[in-house]
Design a protein around this motif. Structure first.
Motif, PDB file in Angstrom:
ATOM      1  N   GLY A 154      -1.908  23.032 -46.682  1.00 15.12           N
ATOM      2  CA  GLY A 154      -0.493  22.827 -46.435  1.00 15.12           C
ATOM      3  C   GLY A 154       0.211  24.129 -46.091  1.00 15.12           C
ATOM      4  N   THR A 155       1.390  23.995 -45.487  1.00 17.22           N
ATOM      5  CA  THR A 155       2.109  25.167 -44.974  1.00 17.22           C
ATOM      6  C   THR A 155       2.498  26.143 -46.066  1.00 17.22           C
ATOM      7  N   ALA A 156       3.063  25.645 -47.169  1.00 16.88           N
ATOM      8  CA  ALA A 156       3.570  26.542 -48.212  1.00 16.88           C
ATOM      9  C   ALA A 156       2.460  27.412 -48.791  1.00 16.88           C
ATOM     10  N   GLU A 157       1.315  26.819 -49.101  1.00 15.62           N
ATOM     11  CA  GLU A 157       0.217  27.605 -49.672  1.00 15.62           C
ATOM     12  C   GLU A 157      -0.396  28.524 -48.615  1.00 15.62           C
ATOM     13  N   ALA A 158      -0.434  28.070 -47.373  1.00 15.98           N
ATOM     14  CA  ALA A 158      -0.957  28.929 -46.305  1.00 15.98           C
ATOM     15  C   ALA A 158      -0.104  30.181 -46.167  1.00 15.98           C
ATOM     16  N   VAL A 159       1.208  30.010 -46.185  1.00 14.00           N
ATOM     17  CA  VAL A 159       2.114  31.155 -46.099  1.00 14.00           C
ATOM     18  C   VAL A 159       1.904  32.085 -47.289  1.00 14.00           C
ATOM     19  N   ARG A 160       1.799  31.523 -48.486  1.00 13.13           N
ATOM     20  CA  ARG A 160       1.597  32.346 -49.680  1.00 13.13           C
ATOM     21  C   ARG A 160       0.294  33.142 -49.591  1.00 13.13           C
ATOM     22  N   LEU A 161      -0.768  32.490 -49.156  1.00 12.11           N
ATOM     23  CA  LEU A 161      -2.067  33.162 -49.110  1.00 12.11           C
ATOM     24  C   LEU A 161      -2.099  34.257 -48.048  1.00 12.11           C
ATOM     25  N   VAL A 162      -1.460  34.025 -46.905  1.00 12.77           N
ATOM     26  CA  VAL A 162      -1.376  35.092 -45.899  1.00 12.77           C
ATOM     27  C   VAL A 162      -0.642  36.288 -46.489  1.00 12.77           C
ATOM     28  N   GLN A 163       0.472  36.046 -47.149  1.00 12.82           N
ATOM     29  CA  GLN A 163       1.238  37.145 -47.739  1.00 12.82           C
ATOM     30  C   GLN A 163       0.452  37.846 -48.837  1.00 12.82           C
ATOM     31  N   GLU A 164      -0.227  37.078 -49.678  1.00 18.75           N
ATOM     32  CA  GLU A 164      -1.023  37.684 -50.748  1.00 18.75           C
ATOM     33  C   GLU A 164      -2.189  38.487 -50.186  1.00 18.75           C
ATOM     34  N   SER A 165      -2.762  38.002 -49.092  1.00 19.46           N
ATOM     35  CA  SER A 165      -3.894  38.734 -48.501  1.00 19.46           C
ATOM     36  C   SER A 165      -3.448  40.095 -47.978  1.00 19.46           C
ATOM     37  N   GLU A 166      -2.225  40.163 -47.439  1.00 19.62           N
ATOM     38  CA  GLU A 166      -1.711  41.455 -46.985  1.00 19.62           C
ATOM     39  C   GLU A 166      -1.372  42.348 -48.173  1.00 19.62           C
ATOM     40  N   ARG A 167      -0.818  41.751 -49.228  1.00 21.22           N
ATOM     41  CA  ARG A 167      -0.505  42.545 -50.435  1.00 21.22           C
ATOM     42  C   ARG A 167      -1.773  43.112 -51.056  1.00 21.22           C
ATOM     43  N   SER A 168      -2.860  42.353 -51.016  1.00 19.95           N
ATOM     44  CA  SER A 168      -4.110  42.824 -51.615  1.00 19.95           C
ATOM     45  C   SER A 168      -4.624  44.088 -50.939  1.00 19.95           C
ATOM     46  N   ILE A 169      -4.480  44.155 -49.625  1.00 18.90           N
ATOM     47  CA  ILE A 169      -4.964  45.346 -48.912  1.00 18.90           C
ATOM     48  C   ILE A 169      -4.204  46.581 -49.371  1.00 18.90           C
ATOM     49  N   ALA A 170      -2.878  46.478 -49.432  1.00 13.46           N
ATOM     50  CA  ALA A 170      -2.092  47.614 -49.922  1.00 13.46           C
ATOM     51  C   ALA A 170      -2.430  47.927 -51.368  1.00 13.46           C
ATOM     52  N   ALA A 171      -2.667  46.878 -52.186  1.00 10.36           N
ATOM     53  CA  ALA A 171      -2.971  47.086 -53.596  1.00 10.36           C
ATOM     54  C   ALA A 171      -4.299  47.817 -53.784  1.00 10.36           C
ATOM     55  N   ILE A 172      -5.269  47.549 -52.921  1.00 11.14           N
ATOM     56  CA  ILE A 172      -6.546  48.263 -53.014  1.00 11.14           C
ATOM     57  C   ILE A 172      -6.315  49.756 -52.803  1.00 11.14           C
ATOM     58  N   GLY A 173      -5.535  50.096 -51.790  1.00  9.86           N
ATOM     59  CA  GLY A 173      -5.247  51.504 -51.531  1.00  9.86           C
ATOM     60  C   GLY A 173      -4.509  52.153 -52.682  1.00  9.86           C
TER      61      GLY A 173
END
Length: 463
Positions: free
Chosen positions: A89-108
């Motif tokens: 669904g759209t809402a979870e897809a949007v959340r996961l895209v945003q979380e995936s970008e946050r994870s990259i910054a969080a690793i750094g």
């Protein structure tokens, strides 16, 4: 000899190997698997509940699997938006895209805070077309991301694309700053060091030989048994071999890589002077980036398929596709055609039907959890996997434990030998199709139709 990244990391490491487990042990949480998934899970559990006794076992050494031999491209799930929306669904897809970008910054941020020297460079990524047939293939997903207000990509002029990518092979490109490159072996060994400092008990050279449900769960090894209140299985490609119920959940396929000897002057001349990753738009994608010591790494997925999920000897050997990789390297970078190669390698990737990882409770039990199926793009998403599995192990109620990612496999491959023979048929059709497109020719209709099976299985999403 270990794969290049891991060998380089080990040569620069002062810590001793952790001993194998001997005798019986008791712990609060036992983690099986010493790659990104297992280590992130252990670290996140310790951050939230430092009083818990966390014990991790690894069959080889931490990082010996995909975590120490991948391409080093930490990418978000932006390009997987359509698959995410279709499944969740759209809402979870949007959340996961945003979380995936946050994870990259969080690793750094985590690496900087904990002194993990893994050449983390958040210089973005470039999705390109390397022939006329690929042009426009990214437009639809960019439009959808824009409509949802989560688009981080911008289209660049072709001259800028070729300058950033260091190659005139690219005919168009979209750039996003929400991506990074790493030296993957140093990242996984750095996570191991921090885990030891946080009190995680790590036993290397300790394979799980059996698991018995109960309270506590019993994890059997060759030299002892671990009794644990909770168990997390982070074995990735090895899950299908260890548990028969997952045999059809993933297909084991190689991604093959080469890396040059240092040539920093040549890289600067062609414009590759940052840590940007570059991926084209074919189904079995080309991907490459430079390294901080002036090398060029290039890889290509979708080569060796394993029958029945077996771990083939070739996965621990130099790539059998070295001539193909050398040819691709020379085509993208004629100036590097005579630069010697330092190494080639490959490894098993656990490709799920959807192209996305999945998580769940083993056999419906409430104290044994698993996650795998990263499909060749786990550097960034494994950080999300750690959040999911640590939340499950701690019994939390949060968006991660409520996510449909935690419903287990969302599709099965056909049984053998259909899966294996079908995979080879589709792979060969994709190769013929893309070879024709590279030459400006129209591919055979049958090859185009067969290639759609890979796209339907989620493999056409960019890594």
């Amino acid at each position: 000899m270990r794969p290049f990244w891991l060998q380089q990391a080990l040569e620069q490491e002062s810590e001793a190997l952790c001993p194998p487990l001997t005798g019986d042990q008791r712990c609060d949480v036992c983690i099986v698997g010493g790659g990104y998934t297992g280590l992130w899970t252990a670290l996140m559990i310790k951050e939230q509940a430092p009083q818990l006794d966390v014990l991790l076992i690894e069959a080889d050494i931490c990082g010996a699997g995909a975590s120490g031999r991948n391409g080093g491209c930490a990418l978000s799930w932006s390009a997987k938006y359509f698959t995410l929306a279709r499944l969740f669904g759209t809402a979870e897809a949007v959340r996961l895209v945003q979380e995936s970008e946050r994870s990259i910054a969080a690793i750094g941020e985590y690496c900087a805070a904990n002194g993990i020297q893994c050449d983390f460079r958040m210089d973005g990524t470039l999705y390109t077309a390397s022939n006329l047939a690929q042009m426009g293939s990214t437009d639809a997903v960019i439009a959808a991301l824009t409509q949802q207000g989560i688009n981080s990509f911008q289209r660049l002029a072709v001259e800028q694309v070729q300058r950033l990518a260091g190659s005139t092979r690219h005919l168009e490109g979209w750039y996003s700053p929400a991506a990074a490159t790493v030296q993957p072996g140093r990242l996984v060994r750095g996570l191991r060091r921090v885990a030891l400092q946080r009190g995680v008990r790590i036993f290397e050279g300790t394979a799980m030989t059996g698991l018995e449900h109960g309270a506590p769960v019993q994890v059997r090894t060759q030299r002892g048994t671990i009794k644990a209140d909770r168990v997390v299985l982070g074995m990735n490609a090895w899950m299908a071999r260890a548990f028969a119920q997952f045999e059809r959940s993933v297909a084991i396929v190689s991604s093959d890589m080469v890396i040059t000897e240092p040539c920093p002057e040549l890289l600067r001349e062609i414009g590759l002077d940052s840590g940007i990753s570059v991926l084209d738009s074919r189904i079995f994608v080309h991907y490459y980036h430079n390294t901080s010591d002036g090398r060029l790494m290039l890889g290509k997925g979708g080569n060796t398929f394993a029958y029945g999920g077996r771990m083939l000897p070739v996965f621990d050997q130099p790539s059998p596709y070295l001539p193909l990789l050398r040819e691709s390297l020379s085509e993208f970078f004629p100036a590097l055609a005579e630069v010697p190669l330092a190494a080639s390698w490959n490894g098993p990737s656990d490709r799920s039907v959807t192209g996305l990882p999945f998580f769940g409770r083993l056999d419906g039990q409430g104290n044994v959890f698993y996650g795998f199926g990263y499909s060749g793009s786990g550097v960034g998403p494994c950080h999300m996997g750690g959040q999911i599995l640590s939340s499950l192990a701690l019994g939390l109620d949060n968006p991660w434990t409520r996510s449909p990612l935690v419903k287990g496999p969302l599709g099965l491959f056909p049984p053998e030998p259909i899966r294996y023979l079908g995979s080879l048929m589709v792979r060969n059709a994709i190769r013929r199709k893309e070879r024709a497109e590279d030459r400006g020719l129209r591919p055979r209709h049958l090859d185009v139709r067969l290639a759609r099976f890979a796209a339907a299985a989620g493999k056409a999403d960019k890594a």
